[in-house]
Motif scaffolding. Sequence first.
Motif, PDB file in Angstrom:
ATOM      1  N   SER A 142       0.787  -1.395   0.051  1.00 39.71           N
ATOM      2  CA  SER A 142       0.125  -0.032  -0.122  1.00 39.71           C
ATOM      3  C   SER A 142       0.784   1.325   0.078  1.00 39.71           C
ATOM      4  O   SER A 142       2.007   1.213   0.574  1.00 39.71           O
ATOM      5  CB  SER A 142      -0.905  -0.090   1.119  1.00 39.71           C
ATOM      6  OG  SER A 142      -1.681  -1.125   1.302  1.00 39.71           O
ATOM      7  N   GLU A 144       0.764   5.662   0.364  1.00 36.56           N
ATOM      8  CA  GLU A 144       0.197   6.847   0.562  1.00 36.56           C
ATOM      9  C   GLU A 144       0.886   8.015   0.332  1.00 36.56           C
ATOM     10  O   GLU A 144       2.208   8.019   0.347  1.00 36.56           O
ATOM     11  CB  GLU A 144      -0.099   7.046   2.135  1.00 36.56           C
ATOM     12  CG  GLU A 144      -1.162   5.982   2.815  1.00 36.56           C
ATOM     13  CD  GLU A 144      -1.236   5.988   4.330  1.00 36.56           C
ATOM     14  OE1 GLU A 144      -0.869   7.131   4.663  1.00 36.56           O
ATOM     15  OE2 GLU A 144      -1.661   4.974   4.762  1.00 36.56           O
ATOM     16  N   THR A 178      -3.966  10.245  -2.015  1.00 40.60           N
ATOM     17  CA  THR A 178      -4.176   8.696  -2.303  1.00 40.60           C
ATOM     18  C   THR A 178      -5.229   8.391  -1.438  1.00 40.60           C
ATOM     19  O   THR A 178      -5.303   8.720  -0.234  1.00 40.60           O
ATOM     20  CB  THR A 178      -3.104   7.920  -2.143  1.00 40.60           C
ATOM     21  OG1 THR A 178      -2.494   8.016  -0.930  1.00 40.60           O
ATOM     22  CG2 THR A 178      -1.948   8.328  -3.233  1.00 40.60           C
ATOM     23  N   ASN A 180      -6.816   4.802  -2.276  1.00 37.31           N
ATOM     24  CA  ASN A 180      -6.461   3.419  -2.171  1.00 37.31           C
ATOM     25  C   ASN A 180      -5.437   3.200  -3.261  1.00 37.31           C
ATOM     26  O   ASN A 180      -5.792   3.080  -4.462  1.00 37.31           O
ATOM     27  CB  ASN A 180      -7.831   2.642  -2.416  1.00 37.31           C
ATOM     28  CG  ASN A 180      -7.642   1.198  -2.358  1.00 37.31           C
ATOM     29  OD1 ASN A 180      -6.371   0.774  -2.108  1.00 37.31           O
ATOM     30  ND2 ASN A 180      -8.564   0.453  -2.648  1.00 37.31           N
ATOM     31  N   TYR A 181      -4.176   3.326  -2.998  1.00 37.85           N
ATOM     32  CA  TYR A 181      -3.027   2.954  -3.976  1.00 37.85           C
ATOM     33  C   TYR A 181      -2.417   1.579  -3.850  1.00 37.85           C
ATOM     34  O   TYR A 181      -1.839   1.744  -2.652  1.00 37.85           O
ATOM     35  CB  TYR A 181      -2.289   4.259  -4.108  1.00 37.85           C
ATOM     36  CG  TYR A 181      -1.387   4.402  -5.418  1.00 37.85           C
ATOM     37  CD1 TYR A 181      -1.720   5.447  -6.039  1.00 37.85           C
ATOM     38  CD2 TYR A 181      -0.065   3.794  -5.575  1.00 37.85           C
ATOM     39  CE1 TYR A 181      -1.038   5.687  -7.259  1.00 37.85           C
ATOM     40  CE2 TYR A 181       0.322   3.975  -6.632  1.00 37.85           C
ATOM     41  CZ  TYR A 181       0.083   5.094  -7.187  1.00 37.85           C
ATOM     42  OH  TYR A 181       1.072   5.197  -8.598  1.00 37.85           O
ATOM     43  N   GLN A 182      -2.557   0.753  -4.354  1.00 37.30           N
ATOM     44  CA  GLN A 182      -1.900  -0.524  -4.103  1.00 37.30           C
ATOM     45  C   GLN A 182      -1.235  -1.373  -5.111  1.00 37.30           C
ATOM     46  O   GLN A 182      -1.373  -0.899  -6.408  1.00 37.30           O
ATOM     47  CB  GLN A 182      -2.837  -1.418  -3.618  1.00 37.30           C
ATOM     48  CG  GLN A 182      -3.503  -1.169  -2.195  1.00 37.30           C
ATOM     49  CD  GLN A 182      -4.357  -2.511  -1.981  1.00 37.30           C
ATOM     50  OE1 GLN A 182      -5.085  -3.210  -2.514  1.00 37.30           O
ATOM     51  NE2 GLN A 182      -4.574  -2.429  -0.647  1.00 37.30           N
TER      52      GLN A 182
END
Length: 184
Positions: A142, A144, A178, A180-182
Amino acid sequence: MNKELFANANILGLKDPNRPFPTGQGGDASGVGLLKWRMQSTDESMVPFTINCWPSVSGNETYVSIEYEASSMFDLRNVVISVPLPASREAPTVRQVDGEWRYDSRNAVLEWSILLIDNSNRSGSMEFVVPPADSSAFFPISVEFSATSTYSDLKVDNVIPLSGGPAPKFIQRTQLITENYQVV
């Protein structure tokens, strides 16, 4: 908010113009968010930040090498890359890191932090060692971050009072954040 007014004239206004316009909530200096914009794309050239992760088991250890590359579109602030690790009481052995790191043993996550990514450090890396583990244990990673510019470069030109009179002073803050940045 009056969605029809915005759709037809690009003006943010209240549904009921007799009500006062909302301002800061309970003294909160950040104010009230009036317009939020979301972008989803499969065009990889639009991705502001990429990560590559290579875990490899050798004997009774897993060597993990992670690299990031940031686009020149944005200067990224408060970047935190969270890598899940196999459950262990022991912190990983970090051999090299561009930035800072900390191990969250309660959640078995290695957090890699970089305060600012700009033209001086568009790429960076981290290497660490943990006990043997399947490569899937290190995903999803993940990420951020925030930036003070956005894809749309949307700005408020002015504020027009409905009752007439001089335009009030206003402050605007533009921020890319961000949600939800995965990396999966």
